[in-house]
Design a protein around this motif. Structure first.
Motif, PDB file in Angstrom:
ATOM      1  N   GLY A   1      -0.351   2.195   0.960  1.00 24.16           N
ATOM      2  CA  GLY A   1      -0.915   2.939  -0.150  1.00 24.16           C
ATOM      3  C   GLY A   1      -2.203   2.585   0.013  1.00 24.16           C
ATOM      4  N   ARG A   2      -2.590   1.300  -0.616  1.00 28.48           N
ATOM      5  CA  ARG A   2      -4.023   0.865  -1.076  1.00 28.48           C
ATOM      6  C   ARG A   2      -4.877   1.058   0.273  1.00 28.48           C
ATOM      7  N   THR A   3      -4.449   0.544   1.403  1.00 25.89           N
ATOM      8  CA  THR A   3      -5.430   0.696   2.668  1.00 25.89           C
ATOM      9  C   THR A   3      -5.564   2.154   2.776  1.00 25.89           C
TER      10      THR A   3
ATOM     11  N   PRO B   1      -1.765  -4.680  12.099  1.00 29.27           N
ATOM     12  CA  PRO B   1      -1.168  -3.916  12.727  1.00 29.27           C
ATOM     13  C   PRO B   1      -0.103  -3.026  11.820  1.00 29.27           C
ATOM     14  N   MET B   2       0.374  -3.928  10.702  1.00 31.68           N
ATOM     15  CA  MET B   2       1.265  -2.909   9.817  1.00 31.68           C
ATOM     16  C   MET B   2       0.460  -1.898   9.316  1.00 31.68           C
ATOM     17  N   ALA B   3      -0.945  -2.150   8.601  1.00 31.67           N
ATOM     18  CA  ALA B   3      -1.430  -1.036   7.950  1.00 31.67           C
ATOM     19  C   ALA B   3      -1.758  -0.158   9.004  1.00 31.67           C
ATOM     20  N   ILE B   4      -2.367  -0.535  10.310  1.00 31.25           N
ATOM     21  CA  ILE B   4      -2.239   0.833  11.218  1.00 31.25           C
ATOM     22  C   ILE B   4      -1.205   1.475  11.431  1.00 31.25           C
TER      23      ILE B   4
ATOM     24  N   ALA C   1       7.819   9.709  -7.875  1.00 29.32           N
ATOM     25  CA  ALA C   1       7.117   8.755  -8.702  1.00 29.32           C
ATOM     26  C   ALA C   1       5.598   8.485  -8.543  1.00 29.32           C
ATOM     27  N   GLY C   2       5.106   9.045  -7.310  1.00 32.82           N
ATOM     28  CA  GLY C   2       3.818   9.267  -7.124  1.00 32.82           C
ATOM     29  C   GLY C   2       2.865   7.973  -6.681  1.00 32.82           C
ATOM     30  N   HIS C   3       3.739   6.966  -6.265  1.00 28.96           N
ATOM     31  CA  HIS C   3       3.281   5.546  -6.108  1.00 28.96           C
ATOM     32  C   HIS C   3       2.886   5.397  -4.666  1.00 28.96           C
ATOM     33  N   ILE C   4       3.831   5.484  -3.487  1.00 23.60           N
ATOM     34  CA  ILE C   4       3.299   5.516  -2.301  1.00 23.60           C
ATOM     35  C   ILE C   4       4.260   6.384  -1.834  1.00 23.60           C
ATOM     36  N   LEU C   5       3.847   6.655  -0.360  1.00 20.38           N
ATOM     37  CA  LEU C   5       4.791   7.739   0.632  1.00 20.38           C
ATOM     38  C   LEU C   5       6.222   7.457   0.210  1.00 20.38           C
TER      39      LEU C   5
ATOM     40  N   THR D   1      -0.562   3.838   8.325  1.00 14.44           N
ATOM     41  CA  THR D   1      -1.866   4.700   8.343  1.00 14.44           C
ATOM     42  C   THR D   1      -1.498   5.852   9.132  1.00 14.44           C
ATOM     43  N   GLU D   2      -0.994   5.739  10.340  1.00 13.94           N
ATOM     44  CA  GLU D   2      -0.665   6.701  11.191  1.00 13.94           C
ATOM     45  C   GLU D   2       0.453   7.367  10.615  1.00 13.94           C
TER      46      GLU D   2
END
Length: 469
Positions: free
Chosen positions: A256-258, A284-287, A165-169, A290-291
Motif C-alpha cells: 500500500g504505502r510503497t 524484495p517483498m515490496a517489489i 474497505a479501501g485500505h490496501i489491495l 508492486t508487481e
C-alpha cells in the motif's frame, strides 16, 4: 446466546484477534475473526510465542479482513498447532498472503539462526521459529476466496459478506450475520478503513445496518493533512535534500504505502519536479507486491491509473524511468556506495529490521540525509523512537547518532482519520453498539469523546472481555 471475546488489538494497534462462539443449529460453533501478529517490543514477542492451546482443533472457520501481518501474521502458527479448516478472505488478500507470510517465515528463520548461534556459544536452550515455509504453504491451501458483496455460508448458520474497505489491495469490511438467542444479529468489523484522500484504492464502503460494530481507531485522535499540502511538503523535502546533496531514506511499508509513494514520485517526475537521478526500491517483498498491484490494476481506482497512463498502455517503463528495483543483497549493498542524490525506499516500515537499518548505518549519522517517515510507527519500534525524538538508536549491534533531518509526513496514511471514522460510524441506523479496537489508548479515548458528541456511544474493551451478541 452467541458471544465475542476480545483476544487482541485492544488498547493497542496490532495483534488483531476476536473469538466468536455461535449458538447455532443446536450446538456451539467457534469462529476466529483475524489472527494477527503483535508488533513492537519484547511483550509482543512473548504474546506471539504463546500457544493457542486447544483453539486450533476447536475452530471451524477463520475470517480475515486483509493481508497486513498485524491481522494475518499468526495464521501459519495456528496451522502449525493443528488448524485445518477454511480461511475466508478476498482474492487480493490471498495473493498478498502468499508474499507476506513467506517473507515473514524467511525473516524468522534468519533471526532464529542468529539467535541460536549465540545460544550455542552460551550454553542456552535453542529456540524455534513461530512457523516455517511449510506451515505457510499449508496455510495458503486453506484459503477460500470471495468477491466483495457475495454472501458465503459459514458453520453455525453464519453468513459472511465482504465489503471494500479501501485500505490496501483486497482489504475488506467484514459483515457477519450470526444466530444468537433465537434471533439473527449483524456484526460489522471495519477492518482497517482506508483514507479517501489516498490514491489507487477506492473509497471505503459505508454500511447502514448493524447490531454491533467493531471499529478501528488507529488515528482516532486526529485528521491527516490534505493530500495537496502533503504532496507539497514531500516535494519540498526532496528539493531540499537535492540542494544539500544527501540521500533520502523512506522506510517502506511493502503493501500500500510503497505503491502510493511510487505513484507520487512518478507524478513529480513527469511534472519535472523530481531532481533526484535515482530511485531505489530496495525491498524484495515490496517489489513483489508492486508487481502484484500492477497485475491486479483492474481492481484499483481507474481515475488514479489514468493519471499514470497505466490502465491502457501497460508500459511500466514510462511509469518512473529512474526507478531501480534491487532484489539481491549484492544490489542492495551497492547502494551504500552512493553518497547523495538518491531516494532509497527500503523495508521495513517501522525500522525494526530489513534493509532500511543497513541504510541507516551509512546515512543516518549524516546531517545532509533526509529520513522521511510516511506511516504509523507502533510503540516499541525503532521508527517510533526516532519519531519521538531519540538522539541515538541501537541497531545491528551498534549505537547510531540520529543526525539526519527527520520528516514525519502523515498525509500519506492509508488509514481513515478521525473525521472519516466519524462519518463512517454515523452512517449506521438504529444506534448499534460500538467497540473501539486497533488503537492506542489516547487515540481511542479521543475518538470515544468525539463519537459521544455525535450521540454515538462507544466502549473501549480490554483483553479477554467477553460480550453477548
Amino acid at each position: 446466546m452467541s458471544t465475542l471475546t476480545f483476544q487482541g488489538a485492544v488498547k493497542e494497534v496490532t495483534g488483531s484477534r476476536y473469538l466468536i462462539e455461535v449458538d447455532g443449529n443446536g450446538r456451539s460453533h467457534r469462529l476466529l475473526l483475524e489472527c494477527g501478529l503483535h508488533q513492537g517490543g519484547s511483550d509482543a514477542d512473548a504474546a506471539n510465542a504463546r500457544s493457542f492451546g486447544k483453539l486450533p482443533r476447536e475452530l471451524e472457520a477463520v475470517v480475515l479482513s486483509h493481508g497486513h501481518l498485524d491481522h494475518s501474521g499468526l495464521l501459519p502458527k495456528l496451522v502449525r498447532e493443528g488448524y485445518r479448516g477454511p480461511i475466508h478472505c478476498t482474492r487480493g488478500t490471498r495473493d498478498l498472503l502468499e508474499i507476506m507470510l513467506q517473507d515473514a517465515a524467511f525473516i524468522m528463520a534468519k533471526d532464529v539462526e542468529w539467535e541460536n548461534k549465540w545460544r550455542r556459544r552460551n550454553g542456552k536452550p535453542l529456540v524455534e521459529p513461530l512457523y516455517d515455509l511449510s506451515d505457510v504453504e499449508q496455510t495458503l491451501t486453506l484459503c477460500e476466496t470471495h468477491p466483495y458483496g457475495q454472501p458465503a455460508r459459514l458453520p453455525g448458520g453464519v453468513t459472511l459478506v465482504f465489503r471494500d474497505a479501501g485500505h490496501i489491495l483486497g482489504s475488506a469490511i467484514v459483515e457477519l450475520t450470526i444466530p444468537s438467542g433465537g434471533q439473527e444479529k449483524r456484526l460489522v468489523f471495519s477492518g482497517d478503513l482506508g483514507n479517501p484522500g489516498s490514491v489507487l484504492m477506492k473509497d471505503p464502503e459505508k454500511l447502514f445496518d448493524a447490531d454491533l460494530v467493531l471499529m478501528e481507531s488507529t488515528y482516532g485522535d486526529r485528521d491527516h493533512r490534505p493530500l495537496d499540502e502533503t504532496l507539497e511538503e514531500f516535494a519540498q523535502v526532496l528539493e531540499d535534500a537535492h540542494a544539500d546533496g544527501g540521500n533520502v531514506l523512506i522506510p517502506a511499508f511493502a503493501v500500500g504505502r510503497t505503491q502510493e509513494i511510487l505513484y507520487h514520485l512518478s507524478v513529480l517526475y513527469h511534472e519535472g519536479r523530481l531532481r533526484q537521478q535515482m530511485v531505489f526500491l530496495d525491498s524484495p517483498m515490496a517489489i513483489k507486491v508492486t508487481e502484484l498491484y500492477y497485475r491486479a490494476r483492474k481492481s484499483l481506482d481507474a481515475e488514479d491509473l489514468k493519471v499514470l497512463n497505466l490502465a491502457a498502455s501497460g508500459d511500466t517503463r514510462r511509469y518512473l524511468p529512474i526507478l531501480r528495483m534491487t532484489r539481491t543483497v549484492e544490489e542492495s549493498m551497492a547502494i551504500n556506495r552512493i553518497h547523495g542524490g538518491a531516494i532509497i525506499i527500503a523495508g521495513a516500515g517501522m525500522c525494526n529490521g530489513g534493509r532500511i537499518i543497513h541504510h541507516f548505518r551509512y546515512n543516518l549519522e549524516k546531517p545532509d540525509t533526509r529520513l522521511v517517515i510516511v506511516g504509523f510507527q507502533a510503540a516499541g519500534t525503532v521508527g517510533r523512537q526516532i519519531v519521538d525524538g531519540a538522539e541515538r538508536i541501537h541497531v545491528m549491534g551498534r549505537d547510531l547518532a540520529v543526525k539526519a533531518k527527520v520528516h514525519t509526513i502523515g498525509g500519506f496514511s492509508a488509514h481513515a482519520g478521525q473525521t472519516q471514522l466519524l462519518g463512517w460510524a454515523g452512517a449506521f441506523r438504529n444506534r448499534p453498539r460500538f467497540y473501539l479496537v486497533h488503537g492506542e489508548p489516547g487515540a481511542q479515548q479521543a475518538l470515544q469523546t468525539a463519537l459521544a458528541e455525535s450521540d454515538i456511544e462507544a466502549e473501549i474493551p480490554a483483553y479477554g472481555d467477553r460480550i453477548e451478541l
